[in-house]
Design an enzyme around this catalytic site. Structure first.
Site, PDB file in Angstrom:
ATOM      1  N   ARG A  55      12.545   6.006  14.914  1.00  0.00           N
ATOM      2  CA  ARG A  55      13.277   5.075  14.042  1.00  0.00           C
ATOM      3  C   ARG A  55      13.323   3.721  14.731  1.00  0.00           C
ATOM      4  O   ARG A  55      14.251   3.422  15.471  1.00  0.00           O
ATOM      5  CB  ARG A  55      14.705   5.565  13.765  1.00  0.00           C
ATOM      6  CG  ARG A  55      14.858   6.897  13.049  1.00  0.00           C
ATOM      7  CD  ARG A  55      14.278   6.919  11.639  1.00  0.00           C
ATOM      8  NE  ARG A  55      14.700   5.859  10.774  1.00  0.00           N
ATOM      9  CZ  ARG A  55      15.800   5.876  10.018  1.00  0.00           C
ATOM     10  NH1 ARG A  55      16.618   6.897  10.044  1.00  0.00           N
ATOM     11  NH2 ARG A  55      16.066   4.863   9.217  1.00  0.00           N
ATOM     12  N   ASP A  62      23.448  -0.972  11.087  1.00  0.00           N
ATOM     13  CA  ASP A  62      22.681  -0.201  12.065  1.00  0.00           C
ATOM     14  C   ASP A  62      22.501  -0.985  13.356  1.00  0.00           C
ATOM     15  O   ASP A  62      22.415  -0.401  14.432  1.00  0.00           O
ATOM     16  CB  ASP A  62      21.329   0.186  11.468  1.00  0.00           C
ATOM     17  CG  ASP A  62      21.458   1.323  10.471  1.00  0.00           C
ATOM     18  OD1 ASP A  62      21.216   2.465  10.853  1.00  0.00           O
ATOM     19  OD2 ASP A  62      21.839   1.050   9.312  1.00  0.00           O
ATOM     20  N   ASN A  71      20.907  -3.675   8.309  1.00  0.00           N
ATOM     21  CA  ASN A  71      21.493  -2.473   7.708  1.00  0.00           C
ATOM     22  C   ASN A  71      20.567  -1.939   6.628  1.00  0.00           C
ATOM     23  O   ASN A  71      19.516  -2.520   6.344  1.00  0.00           O
ATOM     24  CB  ASN A  71      22.876  -2.798   7.129  1.00  0.00           C
ATOM     25  CG  ASN A  71      23.672  -1.549   6.792  1.00  0.00           C
ATOM     26  OD1 ASN A  71      23.768  -0.628   7.606  1.00  0.00           O
ATOM     27  ND2 ASN A  71      24.233  -1.493   5.603  1.00  0.00           N
ATOM     28  N   LYS A  72      20.959  -0.852   6.035  1.00  0.00           N
ATOM     29  CA  LYS A  72      20.178  -0.202   4.984  1.00  0.00           C
ATOM     30  C   LYS A  72      19.684  -1.221   3.970  1.00  0.00           C
ATOM     31  O   LYS A  72      20.429  -2.113   3.553  1.00  0.00           O
ATOM     32  CB  LYS A  72      21.036   0.856   4.286  1.00  0.00           C
ATOM     33  CG  LYS A  72      20.380   1.509   3.079  1.00  0.00           C
ATOM     34  CD  LYS A  72      19.208   2.371   3.471  1.00  0.00           C
ATOM     35  CE  LYS A  72      18.561   3.002   2.236  1.00  0.00           C
ATOM     36  NZ  LYS A  72      17.419   3.856   2.591  1.00  0.00           N
TER      37      LYS A  72
END
Length: 838
Positions: A94, A232, A242-243
């Site tokens: 990731r 994140d 972030n997402k």
């Protein structure tokens, strides 16, 4: 608060020689844990999104504990290298998440090992103490967030913050605040539906679910009081990563004055959000859900994009809520900014896309094809358009059917494409225009807001009403599978209203007019049909009485954009002084002045060009061409641009197209489509003529000897003597008699001169003209003004062509019925054209 926590608040649990991780992909259908015993299983759980957010923090730390447990050696450097490798392996799984930051944390702890302590055992113990302390600091952070919220707060959130939204709502309750959560679905994994809505409902907190595309509608209607998301990663300057979908949420909140709060951690070495590597996940995860395919049936050629994160700049954030305090972006920078940006601007050429939102009419797909080429873009990007998935199920399917490069994205990914300057133009298909503004499907407002914020032009086109019955009618289901947990309310979606003021704001992209779209479309089609090449050709359209739109100087018709179109006045002066109109502007203006044309196309069809060099006129051989364009004159042309415009205009008054020797064609029409079709038809007609010549056949209109008038000067048009001469000429001709007898020509035909209201009726019976009478009693009535009757009797225009063009009008009778006697009537008019008139 512990008894009220969501299971997502602590999504990984240590069990001595292994740990277990909550499988978030199975929620809300199953609450099930995955047992992790080694690094490989941990990496798989992270890579496959079994766990994320705080879950992947715990997974990394517990995996490090497993590694230290296995490390029996007291070699500190060996352990340090292994943990650095572990951080690199997790980063590869990731890449956006700061696993290297967690690795540095472990490295810092290793530097604190007391003398004589075993490195592995000491670090394992340190990890467990740290993990045990984290829930308390998260609860403290949730309390700080709750303090910022107003009483009776409708709290909009995106994705899932591992139980912390529940913690915030609980803290708010303790403060006497009523919190109602609004959760976005968060495609493509639907973490909002499956995780956030589920855990909030499980905790007994009111929650409403909306599709990602509805965020603008909710905030525009004043139905959100605050926005709260996680991060994140955060950067030293206050940017967050972030997402995907967080950025458009922040942008919309800023637009409508809704405070935007972020739960963050310390930023580490990341100077700005732009330095973060954005993870691109496998497209299969976007195109499939729980074994069901999102892509239209048979769409093997579709491709997609799944950027998992986007960057929200600090300027859009109201407060950053950390583990040790609440900060404005300015305060956050003052505390954490330690380094300057290091990421170099890449010189790699970015992919460029067109974005379609709404359902195009079938007739507009050819325009989108032309636009894709004109804008030189890679693909047409199509958002899914939840909840019905019209984008995936209808629009993408239609584009693929026409072999157009199509990229499918989820609705929350629109923002990153705009932010990365990859969208060249938004094509918004609306359902209605009214005093309030443009009405479109849910998501239209968000798309326009993004376009306006990034200075991207918006084109408005009328949409198609969907004919399919959607598999999903609201957010309770996805591809027919229920994804909305029990106890969750559904937001009542409406069509978006995009106010007219939004299109007038400074700094946004200008909407292209329908006229400009037409110009680009037909210019591109002229090139596709090879009626123009290179920089050749020019086209124009009338705008009212005094203005015209014409292609600019050296504008290639194959790649027209709105910038290549020049508005001019009746004298040819550009409205915008920095633009230059085509060098053929005088020709276009002369045509508009001398005819009733609404559109003009000057093209260079290669067959016509070749034919014009050795002929003086062109006579078509087929009925279609003969009675649409007639015998086309070829005018001498010896200059690079047309200087003798009056001769061109005189010919175009008689027929809709003319040939310029060695220079191409000029066609006019009521619109560009008609002018294009005439240009295309002439090119094909000349092609057929070349083919006929190769076969050695010849063809022309039948010739007849001239008929002399008694005084040698000709007859007065439509006088009794003139009409009698017409009858005598036909009855004396064997060819006419033969054709008329064979066709059993029995009818009455009235010829009407409108200027003086003189009608004459000719009686035909079994192939003979039996009598002539004054009056308009004929079964068929052909009427016209003097200038057109004179042009016919002077053989300057064919009578059937004049009728097709509306210069003569068939005021009584049906053309198809008249056509049964075409041959004798054609012969009669050919004979009548030999009779001179004054």
């Amino acid at each position: 608060m512990n008894q009220q926590q969501s299971p997502l608040f602590v999504p990984a649990l240590w069990e001595g020689d292994c740990f277990k991780v909550l499988d978030e992909t199975l929620l809300p259908w199953k609450v099930e844990y995955i047992t992790v015993r080694n690094v490989s299983e941990a990496l798989q759980a992270v890579k496959e999104m079994k766990t994320r957010a705080f879950g992947q923090v715990l997974t990394f730390l517990y995996t490090a504990a497993l590694v230290t447990k296995e490390n029996h050696s007291e070699d500190l450097e060996s352990l340090r290298r292994r943990l650095a490798q572990l951080a690199a392996e997790f980063t590869q799984a990731r890449p956006t998440f700061d696993f290297k930051g967690l690795g540095r944390l472990l490295d810092d702890w290793l530097a604190q090992i007391p003398n004589g302590a075993h490195p592995g055992r000491w670090l394992e113990d340190k990890i467990h103490k740290y993990v045990a302390a984290v829930p308390k600091v998260r609860e403290a952070r949730a309390r700080r967030a709750a303090e910022l919220l107003p009483n009776a707060c409708r709290l909009l959130t995106h994705c899932n913050v591992s139980g912390e939204v529940v913690a915030v709502a609980r803290c708010g309750e303790e403060m006497g605040k009523r919190i109602h959560v609004i959760a976005t679905e968060t495609r493509p994994y639907l973490q909002g539906s499956r995780l956030t809505a589920w855990e909030v409902a499980q905790a007994g907190i009111p929650v409403t679910l909306i599709p990602d595309c509805a965020i603008a509608q909710v905030m525009a209607k004043g139905e959100a009081d605050a926005v709260l998301v996680g991060a994140d990663r955060s950067a030293q300057n206050g940017d967050i990563i972030n997402k995907v979908g967080t950025y458009p949420l922040a942008l919309t909140a800023k637009k409508y004055g809704v405070p935007f709060y972020v739960l963050v951690q310390d930023p580490g070495p990341l100077a700005t959000g732009e330095e973060a590597l954005i993870e691109e996940r496998p497209v299969a995860e976007l195109l499939n859900f729980q074994g069901r395919s999102v892509a239209p049936q048979g769409a093997d050629e579709i491709h997609g994009r799944y950027p998992a994160f986007d960057v929200t700049p600090a300027r859009l954030i109201s407060s950053l809520i950390g583990f040790d305090g609440t900060f404005t972006p300015e305060n956050f920078r003052q505390k954490y900014q330690r380094s300057l940006p290091t990421r170099e601007e890449t010189k790699k050429e970015r992919d460029r896309f067109l974005l379609v939102y709404g359902i195009p009419k079938r007739s507009d797909y050819s325009y989108l094809s032309s636009a894709l080429k004109a804008e030189r873009c890679r693909s047409i990007v199509v958002p899914e358009m939840r909840p019905e998935l019209w984008g995936a199920r209808v629009v993408a399917s239609e584009l693929l059917e026409r072999s157009l490069s199509t990229a499918l994205i989820s609705d929350n990914m629109m923002g990153i494409f705009f932010a990365q300057r990859q969208i060249e133009r938004l094509y918004l298909f609306y359902s209605e225009l009214n005093d309030q503004g443009v009405i479109g499907m849910c998501g239209s407002l968000l798309a326009v807001l993004l376009a306006r914020a990034h200075g991207i032009p918006v084109e408005l086109l009328s949409s198609e009403e969907p004919k399919q019955i959607p598999q999903d009618r609201d957010v309770t289901t996805f591809l027919g599978l229920r994804v909305c947990p029990e106890g969750v309310a559904i937001y009542p979606l409406e069509r978006d209203i995009i106010p007219w003021s939004l299109f007038k704001e400074e700094g946004g992209g200008r909407s292209m007019s329908r006229l400009e779209r037409e110009m680009i479309h037909w210019g591109n089609l002229l090139f596709e049909r090879r009626l123009v090449s290179g920089w050749g050709g020019n086209i124009s359209r009338r705008i009212g009485k005094e203005r015209f739109l014409i292609t600019g100087q050296h504008a290639p018709l194959a790649f027209l954009t709105a910038k290549d179109l020049v508005r001019i006045d009746r004298n040819g002066r550009p409205v915008k002084k920095t633009q230059r109109a085509s060098s053929e502007t005088p020709l276009h203006l002369a045509v508009y002045k001398g005819t009733d044309a609404k559109a003009v196309i000057h093209a260079h069809p290669p067959m016509v060009l070749a034919f014009s060099l050795s002929h003086e006129s062109f006579a078509p051989i087929s009925f279609e061409e003969k009675y649409t364009i007639g015998e086309v004159s070829i005018l001498p042309q010896e200059t690079p641009t047309v200087t003798e415009t009056q001769r061109v205009v005189e010919e175009l008054r008689l027929r809709p197209i003319v040939i310029l020797q060695g220079h191409g064609t000029v066609a006019l029409g009521k619109d560009l489509e008609e002018a294009f079709l005439l240009t295309d038809l002439l090119e094909e007609a000349v092609h057929c003529q070349f083919y006929k010549s190769e076969k050695g056949s010849t063809g022309a209109y039948p010739e007849s000897k001239s008929f002399e008038a008694p005084d040698g000067n000709g007859y007065v048009l439509f006088s009794e003597e003139h009409m009698a001469a017409l009858i005598d000429r036909a009855n004396e001709d064997p060819q006419f008699q033969s054709q008329a007898t064979e066709a059993n020509l029995t009818t009455t035909l009235t010829l009407h001169l409108e200027d003086t209201d003189i009608p004459w009726t000719v009686h035909f019976e079994r192939g003979k003209i039996t009598r002539l009478e004054a009056g308009g009693t004929g079964e068929f009535v052909i009427s016209g003004k003097r200038e057109w009757w004179e042009a016919i009797f002077q053989r300057r225009i064919d009578p059937f062509l004049a009728t097709q063009q509306g210069k003569l009008k068939l005021k009584r009778g049906e053309l198809w019925k008249l056509s049964q006697w075409f041959k004798p009537f054609q012969r009669a008019f050919t004979l009548w054209q030999t009779i001179p008139i004054k």
